[in-house]
Structures are given as C-alpha cells and as structure tokens.
Design a protein around this motif. Structure first.
Motif, mmCIF file in Angstrom:
data_model
loop_
_atom_site.group_PDB
_atom_site.id
_atom_site.type_symbol
_atom_site.label_atom_id
_atom_site.label_comp_id
_atom_site.label_asym_id
_atom_site.label_seq_id
_atom_site.Cartn_x
_atom_site.Cartn_y
_atom_site.Cartn_z
ATOM 1 N N LEU A 217 53.936 34.270 73.628
ATOM 2 C CA LEU A 217 53.253 33.790 74.828
ATOM 3 C C LEU A 217 52.642 32.411 74.608
ATOM 4 C CD1 LEU A 217 51.544 37.112 75.988
ATOM 5 C CD2 LEU A 217 53.661 36.081 76.818
ATOM 6 N N ALA A 218 52.276 32.107 73.354
ATOM 7 C CA ALA A 218 51.755 30.767 73.048
ATOM 8 C C ALA A 218 52.850 29.712 73.230
ATOM 9 C CB ALA A 218 51.219 30.732 71.623
ATOM 10 N N PHE A 220 55.250 29.819 75.348
ATOM 11 C CA PHE A 220 55.322 29.604 76.789
ATOM 12 C C PHE A 220 54.153 28.748 77.267
ATOM 13 C CE2 PHE A 220 53.670 31.384 80.896
ATOM 14 C CZ PHE A 220 54.489 30.616 81.715
ATOM 15 N N GLY A 221 52.962 29.003 76.735
ATOM 16 C CA GLY A 221 51.784 28.266 77.159
ATOM 17 C C GLY A 221 51.890 26.769 76.945
ATOM 18 N N LEU A 222 52.625 26.357 75.925
ATOM 19 C CA LEU A 222 52.783 24.928 75.651
ATOM 20 C C LEU A 222 53.607 24.217 76.731
ATOM 21 C CD1 LEU A 222 53.419 25.101 71.803
ATOM 22 C CD2 LEU A 222 51.356 24.260 72.966
ATOM 23 N N ALA A 223 54.344 24.988 77.521
ATOM 24 C CA ALA A 223 55.134 24.411 78.608
ATOM 25 C C ALA A 223 54.491 24.635 79.976
ATOM 26 C CB ALA A 223 56.539 25.023 78.606
ATOM 27 N N ASN A 224 53.374 25.340 80.015
ATOM 28 C CA ASN A 224 52.751 25.754 81.274
ATOM 29 C C ASN A 224 51.506 24.922 81.528
ATOM 30 O OD1 ASN A 224 51.894 27.132 83.524
ATOM 31 N ND2 ASN A 224 51.158 28.911 82.386
ATOM 32 N N PHE A 225 51.685 23.757 82.153
ATOM 33 C CA PHE A 225 50.531 22.886 82.369
ATOM 34 C C PHE A 225 49.816 23.225 83.672
ATOM 35 C CE2 PHE A 225 54.506 20.450 83.099
ATOM 36 C CZ PHE A 225 54.454 20.281 84.472
ATOM 37 N N SER A 226 48.710 22.532 83.900
ATOM 38 C CA SER A 226 47.791 22.858 84.986
ATOM 39 C C SER A 226 48.454 22.778 86.357
ATOM 40 C CB SER A 226 46.598 21.897 84.943
ATOM 41 O OG SER A 226 45.816 22.031 86.103
ATOM 42 N N ASP A 227 48.055 23.713 87.227
ATOM 43 C CA ASP A 227 48.528 23.686 88.615
ATOM 44 C C ASP A 227 48.058 22.427 89.343
ATOM 45 O OD1 ASP A 227 49.566 26.140 88.035
ATOM 46 O OD2 ASP A 227 48.131 27.284 89.241
ATOM 47 N N ALA A 228 46.999 21.785 88.836
ATOM 48 C CA ALA A 228 46.525 20.554 89.473
ATOM 49 C C ALA A 228 47.616 19.488 89.475
ATOM 50 C CB ALA A 228 45.287 20.031 88.752
ATOM 51 N N LEU A 229 48.447 19.477 88.428
ATOM 52 C CA LEU A 229 49.531 18.512 88.386
ATOM 53 C C LEU A 229 50.642 18.873 89.373
ATOM 54 C CD1 LEU A 229 49.696 17.841 84.534
ATOM 55 C CD2 LEU A 229 48.746 16.364 86.315
ATOM 56 N N LEU A 230 50.825 20.154 89.648
ATOM 57 C CA LEU A 230 51.789 20.545 90.678
ATOM 58 C C LEU A 230 51.315 20.072 92.049
ATOM 59 C CD1 LEU A 230 52.792 24.175 89.630
ATOM 60 C CD2 LEU A 230 53.720 21.986 88.857
ATOM 61 N N ILE A 231 49.997 20.090 92.254
ATOM 62 C CA ILE A 231 49.459 19.584 93.512
ATOM 63 C C ILE A 231 49.731 18.080 93.634
ATOM 64 C CG2 ILE A 231 47.290 19.137 94.748
ATOM 65 C CD1 ILE A 231 46.300 21.848 93.645
ATOM 66 N N TYR A 336 43.996 36.463 72.716
ATOM 67 C CA TYR A 336 45.167 36.144 73.547
ATOM 68 C C TYR A 336 44.816 35.095 74.593
ATOM 69 C CZ TYR A 336 47.994 36.818 77.781
ATOM 70 O OH TYR A 336 48.724 36.618 78.926
ATOM 71 N N GLN A 337 43.701 35.301 75.302
ATOM 72 C CA GLN A 337 43.295 34.337 76.326
ATOM 73 C C GLN A 337 42.938 32.993 75.699
ATOM 74 O OE1 GLN A 337 43.241 34.842 79.606
ATOM 75 N NE2 GLN A 337 42.840 36.986 80.045
ATOM 76 N N GLY A 338 42.325 33.041 74.516
ATOM 77 C CA GLY A 338 41.962 31.805 73.834
ATOM 78 C C GLY A 338 43.172 30.999 73.413
ATOM 79 N N VAL A 339 44.154 31.674 72.858
ATOM 80 C CA VAL A 339 45.387 30.991 72.457
ATOM 81 C C VAL A 339 46.085 30.398 73.683
ATOM 82 C CG1 VAL A 339 47.705 31.370 71.531
ATOM 83 C CG2 VAL A 339 45.727 32.318 70.343
ATOM 84 N N ALA A 340 46.143 31.182 74.763
ATOM 85 C CA ALA A 340 46.787 30.689 75.986
ATOM 86 C C ALA A 340 46.068 29.452 76.521
ATOM 87 C CB ALA A 340 46.801 31.791 77.042
ATOM 88 N N GLY A 341 44.736 29.466 76.475
ATOM 89 C CA GLY A 341 43.980 28.315 76.958
ATOM 90 C C GLY A 341 44.147 27.094 76.081
#
Length: 386
Positions: A217-218, A220-231, A336-341
């Motif tokens: 999951l980590a 994946f997290g490296l490719a999952n940037f903030s939704d603010a950039l999608l906006i 898990y949440q910390g690594v994802a963040g």
C-alpha cells in the motif's frame, strides 16, 4: 438497514461525528486551491507543498496516536483531535499569505492525526471481524455524505456572499463544533479499577502479512497525490469555481453511495480483490484526466475517481485490521495510516514540482504505475497475506 442496525452504537455515533466534521472540511477543500492560487497568488507547487505537508503531519500523528490508542482510553484522544481541527479552520480565513495557510493546515492535520487511529481502533475493536467491512463502509459513507453536503453548502454561500471566499472559512467552524459536541455520545468502557495499563506492542512483533500488505500500500501511496491537484487539473481544463465544486460534490456523492456496498462485498470476497478493482478505477481516472483535452471529461472521470475511493478507503482499513491481533489494533492501524500519509507527502511534493502548466505528466505517470499495481494485486495478491 437491517445490517446497519446490527452494528455497534459507537460506530453509528462516530459516523455522525465524521459527517459533520467532513461537511466542515469539504466545504473548504475545493475552495483552498483557488484561495491559494487566485486570492493569495501562490503557484501550483505551493498547493502541492501545503497539502503534502498537511498529509505528512497527519501521518506522523496517526502513527503516534495509534500507539497511544492501545494504551489509553480512546474517546479523549478522539475528542481532542476533532477539537483541534475545529479551531484551525477559521484561521485560514485570516491569512494574508500562503505561509499562514500552511500553518493553519498543519494545525488542522495535527488534529486529524490525533483522532484518526483511536477512532478506527475503536470501530475495529467493537465490531466482529466478519463485519468490519460493513462498519468501515458505513463510517466512510457517512463521512463522505458530509463531503457532499459541504461543497454544495459552500457553493450556495459563495453565491450569497457575492463570490467572496474568506467568509467560508469562518462558516465552516459551525458544523465542526457540532461534530465535537456529538463525541459526548460515544460510550467507552473504562478499564477495571487497579488494572495495569496495557504495554505498547513492539513494531517487530506485528504480523508479517500485515507488514507485506502495508509495504504494498505504501508503493501505491507514492503515486497517489493530493486531490487538490486534481482540482487544479479540472480548473486547467476550463471549469470555473461553480463547475469545480459541483464536480467535486459528484465525486463525493459516488464515494458515499458506494462505500457501504463496497464494505459489504469485502466481507464476502477477498478484500485484496475489491481493493484491486479500486486501483483499476484510480488508474482510469488519472490516465483519463491526463489525456483529457476538454472539461466535459472531468465529470465522468471524477465519478470513476469516487468509485476508486469507495473501493479502497474503508476496505483498506478493514483489510489491515483483520491482519492484526486485538491488542495491536491502534498501533497497526496508526502505522498503516502514518505510512500512507508519509507517502502522500512525497507524492504531493513530486507531483507539485512536476505539475508544470497543465499537470498531464504526473497524472499519466501515476496512472501507469497504478495500472501495474492493480494487475499485480489481482493476480498475485494472495502471497501478501501468507
């Protein structure tokens, strides 16, 4: 509705708490990138920095509060976290430059980090393992229903307030305070008098399948940037403020509608397969937004993106929780949440720096990477859990 009545009381109460807090947060979320870039004149790289630091701060807090949640009562941690976030929101409205926004977002995410792991541990601890998909699905559905109400309320207020953005940050404090008040209805049984405080669980004693799943999951997290950039991408494709808020509300409506059904399905099928389908939806959304040449594509792709979040958010938490022993729920979920963040921090920074004028490059790169990850999880994910 019958399945929902079987869920513990605290799951229902915490779902309402999250509904009001997310209504406050998401009232502001689609506004923030425009407030930074238009009102304060900051570049896109600052949006990535602010959101990356915000998520990185939350990630550290989640890891720390997860360990605290295994040793101390969880309700006070939850209440403190929601309280801190409620105070931070109106501070953004006072900002005259982007560093003030960065500081306020830091405070807000300290609160998120403090509350998330104890809340998730309380939900997991009070729900039988076979129903955790439903429990987290219901919680995410309520949370995201708030994310539908918030942007639409923000849009209505934007029109009523003569297109001024600053007042919205002060209005958002109202539902945030309601969410804090509702925590009084959470019932947590205190330990017996004289009972020893549980010792912390050493990280090296967490199960190996848990470690392998979190490592995947980590990635994946490296490719999952903030939704603010999608906006920002939607704005670059031609959507104005009204269009962006409406599209974001559509994303959250799909997310809310599918979260509980996704949780139910994940209680019946292997959660890794449900998560893999979510990753495939992510790849479609990112590749589509990267390739799109006009604003009409934003609507279906934001809907697909909502499906991705519904299929992975609550499902991922239930997946991880079921790999942990009861005494390590807070520690494991927090880590898990910390690594994802932390991965979100990295992703937000690299994507913001690579954004350029349109954002095509980071979207296409992330979409391609996640396509590979989705196929890998679907075809060989069983090995992670051994």
């Amino acid at each position: 509705m019958g399945a929902r009545r079987l869920l513990p009381r605290n799951v229902i109460v915490l779902s309402w708490v999250s509904f009001f807090q997310d209504a406050a947060s998401e009232l502001l979320y689609p506004v923030l990138p425009l407030f930074l870039t238009v009102t304060l004149g900051a570049p896109a790289s600052v949006v990535g920095l602010v959101e990356g630091v915000a998520e990185g701060t939350a990630s550290v807090g989640k890891a720390v509060s997860g360990r605290l949640a295994d040793r101390f009562r969880r309700r006070p941690l939850i209440a403190a976290g929601y309280g801190v976030s409620s105070v931070a929101k109106p501070l953004i409205g006072l900002a005259s430059g982007w560093p003030v926004v960065l500081g306020a977002r830091f405070i807000d995410r300290v609160g998120k980090g403090l509350r998330t792991s104890p809340r998730d541990a309380l939900i997991a601890a009070e729900t039988p393992p076979a129903m955790r998909g439903r429990a987290f699905g219901l919680h995410r559905a309520a949370d995201t229903a708030g994310a539908v109400v918030g942007p639409l309320l923000g849009l209505a207020l934007y029109e009523l307030l003569d297109h001024r953005l600053r007042p919205l940050f002060f209005v958002a404090a109202i539902p945030a305070v309601v969410s804090v008040a509702l925590i009084a209805l959470v019932r947590e049984h205190p330990p017996p008098p004289g009972a020893a405080r549980p010792p912390g669980v050493p990280l090296r004693r967490l199960p190996r399948p848990y470690a392998r799943v979190v490592a995947f999951l980590a990635l994946f997290g490296l490719a999952n940037f903030s939704d603010a950039l999608l906006i920002l991408r939607a704005h670059a494709l031609g959507l104005g403020f009204v269009g962006i808020v409406t599209a974001y509300a559509l994303y959250n409506a799909v997310y809310a509608a599918l979260s509980y059904p996704a949780g139910v399905v994940s209680d019946r099928l292997p959660r890794r397969l449900v998560f893999a389908v979510g990753l495939a939806a992510f790849a479609v959304a990112y590749l589509g937004l990267g390739l799109a040449g006009e604003s009409t594509w934003v609507w279906p792709l934001f809907a697909v993106y909502g499906a991705y979040t519904a299929l992975t958010d609550g499902v991922g938490r239930a997946w991880v929780a079921n790999l942990l022993p009861p005494g390590a729920l807070g520690t494991g979920l927090g880590l898990y949440q910390g690594v994802a963040g932390a991965c979100a921090l990295t992703a937000g920074i690299w994507a913001g720096l690579a954004w350029g004028g349109t954002g095509r490059v980071p979207l296409l790169v992330s979409g391609a990477i996640v396509t590979v990850l989705a196929a890998t999880l679907a075809l060989g994910g069983r090995r992670l859990e051994r």
